[in-house]
Write an enzyme that holds these catalytic residues in place. Structure first.
Site, short mmCIF file in Angstrom:
data_model
loop_
_atom_site.label_atom_id
_atom_site.label_comp_id
_atom_site.label_asym_id
_atom_site.label_seq_id
_atom_site.Cartn_x
_atom_site.Cartn_y
_atom_site.Cartn_z
N GLY A 7 0.84 -1.21 -0.03
CA GLY A 7 0.05 -0.07 -0.12
C GLY A 7 0.79 1.10 0.34
O GLY A 7 1.26 1.65 1.11
N LEU A 8 1.12 1.92 -1.13
CA LEU A 8 1.82 3.05 -1.25
C LEU A 8 1.05 4.25 -1.66
O LEU A 8 1.55 5.14 -2.47
CB LEU A 8 2.99 2.78 -2.36
N GLY A 9 -0.21 4.59 -0.87
CA GLY A 9 -0.83 5.87 -1.16
C GLY A 9 -0.01 6.81 -0.31
O GLY A 9 1.31 6.72 -0.06
N GLY A 12 1.24 5.46 2.88
CA GLY A 12 2.11 4.23 2.94
C GLY A 12 3.52 4.55 2.32
O GLY A 12 4.53 4.20 2.35
N ASP A 30 2.45 -2.36 -4.62
CA ASP A 30 1.00 -1.60 -4.76
C ASP A 30 0.33 -1.96 -6.05
O ASP A 30 1.46 -2.15 -7.06
CB ASP A 30 1.42 -0.26 -4.43
N ASN A 95 -6.87 2.37 9.52
CA ASN A 95 -7.66 2.64 10.42
C ASN A 95 -8.73 1.70 10.61
O ASN A 95 -10.04 1.92 10.28
CB ASN A 95 -8.36 4.11 10.08
N SER A 121 -0.75 8.16 13.09
CA SER A 121 -1.25 9.63 13.07
C SER A 121 -0.23 10.46 12.56
O SER A 121 0.73 10.28 13.01
CB SER A 121 -1.65 10.15 14.37
N GLY A 123 -0.74 12.09 9.03
CA GLY A 123 -1.13 12.76 7.84
C GLY A 123 0.11 12.93 7.17
O GLY A 123 1.13 12.24 6.89
N LYS A 173 -6.24 4.72 18.53
CA LYS A 173 -6.60 5.61 17.40
C LYS A 173 -7.87 6.01 17.01
O LYS A 173 -8.16 7.19 16.61
CB LYS A 173 -6.05 4.82 16.11
N HIS A 176 -8.56 8.55 19.49
CA HIS A 176 -7.82 9.92 19.12
C HIS A 176 -8.47 10.58 17.79
O HIS A 176 -8.65 11.94 17.93
CB HIS A 176 -6.65 9.41 18.63
N ASN A 177 -8.98 9.92 16.85
CA ASN A 177 -9.97 10.57 15.78
C ASN A 177 -10.75 11.22 16.21
O ASN A 177 -11.31 12.24 15.69
CB ASN A 177 -9.94 9.57 14.74
N GLU A 180 -10.18 14.39 17.93
CA GLU A 180 -9.97 15.20 16.65
C GLU A 180 -11.14 15.83 15.97
O GLU A 180 -10.97 17.10 15.55
CB GLU A 180 -9.12 14.20 15.48
N TYR A 181 -12.16 15.15 15.81
CA TYR A 181 -13.51 15.70 15.52
C TYR A 181 -13.79 16.82 16.25
O TYR A 181 -14.17 17.87 15.73
CB TYR A 181 -14.56 14.64 15.44
#
Length: 303
Positions: A7-9, A12, A30, A95, A121, A123, A173, A176-177, A180-181
């Site tokens: 996974g190289l988005g 990644g 990927d 996630n 986390s 980004g 996590k 955590h998110n 964040e919201y």
């Protein structure tokens, strides 16, 4: 240490690059050929398939999976279960729902394969700033791969931790998110109120920059907000439409199951739902009710 990456988005790919910069050997795969080529040009050993990637790793193998949660993760881990052997470790840095991670860890453990569910986390900034890594799973598997987490974290002492048994990493996590919201919603509402106060002609970009220094509400999120307002003070290139990726919903559901009140996070999630509605039916019914009982004026919907 040599590690496989699937996974190289954006995340990644940057995890791969950070590991290479830290001196680790990476075998990357990927389905998007351009993504593989890009990290190959930066020092990764490329693989033509998952099978090829596994063959290029020496036992005990470690494979980091960075694909979308849900079925893509399920299918990837099922495939790895067929290719890996006892003593190997899979890291799920996506996630995933923590309950799925607990189930998957149990399934892999039957083959002697460890799963480290790793909430990640940071980004798009993680490449240069480092990632915060929340790791669940056995302490033995964590210790064996600690150099990987140290390389990805902001430093070798801070920004990563083994937080508990299987599922704990993705649970932390998730919360955590959810937080964040709530933080994002509070900033958004506060700035909207200031912008509405026409009497003062407040400069949103100036105030965001001001609060970054010494204020009790300073944060990295505020830094990002200040950057956005500096680039476009009116944000007129954006629609008032906000997606949710799932963790906020899971957080609220968990709160209901445990009987823990989360009013701020719950309302922040509901606000995201509202942002994606055009002419919501509830608003129309409110208008109709006021007209019915009080003869109040209404506006006709535009065709």
């Amino acid at each position: 240490m040599k590690i496989g990456i699937i996974g190289l988005g954006k995340m990644g790919g940057n995890i791969t690059r950070r590991l290479i910069r830290a001196g680790h050997e990476v075998v990357a795969w990927d389905p998007v050929i351009e993504a593989v080529t890009a990290v190959g040009n930066e020092g990764a050993q490329v693989a033509s398939s998952v099978e090829d990637m596994v063959s290029k790793l020496a036992a005990p193998r470690a494979v980091w999976v960075m694909v979308p949660s849900g079925q893509p993760t399920e299918e990837t881990l099922n495939k790895l279960a067929q290719l890996l052997t006892a003593g190997d470790t899979v890291i799920d840095g996506g996630n995933s729902n923590y309950k799925d991670s607990m189930r998957r860890a149990g399934k892999l453990a039957q083959k002697g394969i460890a799963l480290l569910d790793t909430g990640t986390s940071g980004g798009v900034w993680g490449l240069n700033e480092g990632y915060c890594l929340m790791v669940g799973g056995t302490s033995e598997a964590f210790k064996a791969l600690e150099p990987i987490f140290q390389a990805l974290a902001p430093s070798q002492e801070h920004g990563y931790a083994h937080v508990g048994a299987s599922g704990a990493g993705h649970f932390v996590k998730m919360v955590h998110n959810g937080i964040e919201y709530g933080l994002m919603q509070a900033y958004a509402e506060g700035f909207e109120l200031m912008k509405a106060k026409d009497d003062f002609g407040l400069d949103m970009a100036q105030i965001a920059e001001l609060w970054r220094y010494g204020s009790v509400v300073r944060s990295w999120l505020l830094d990002l907000g200040a950057a956005a307002l500096k680039d476009n003070p009116e944000l007129d290139n954006l629609a008032s439409w906000v997606a949710d990726s799932g963790e906020g919903r899971w957080t609220v559901t968990e709160a209901v199951d445990l009987g823990v009140p989360l009013p701020v996070i719950t309302l922040a999630l509901q606000s995201r739902f509202r942002s994606r509605q055009e002419q919501p039916f509830s608003g129309k019914l409110l208008a109709a009710l006021r007209q019915q009982f009080g003869g109040h004026a209404v506006r006709e919907a535009k065709p």
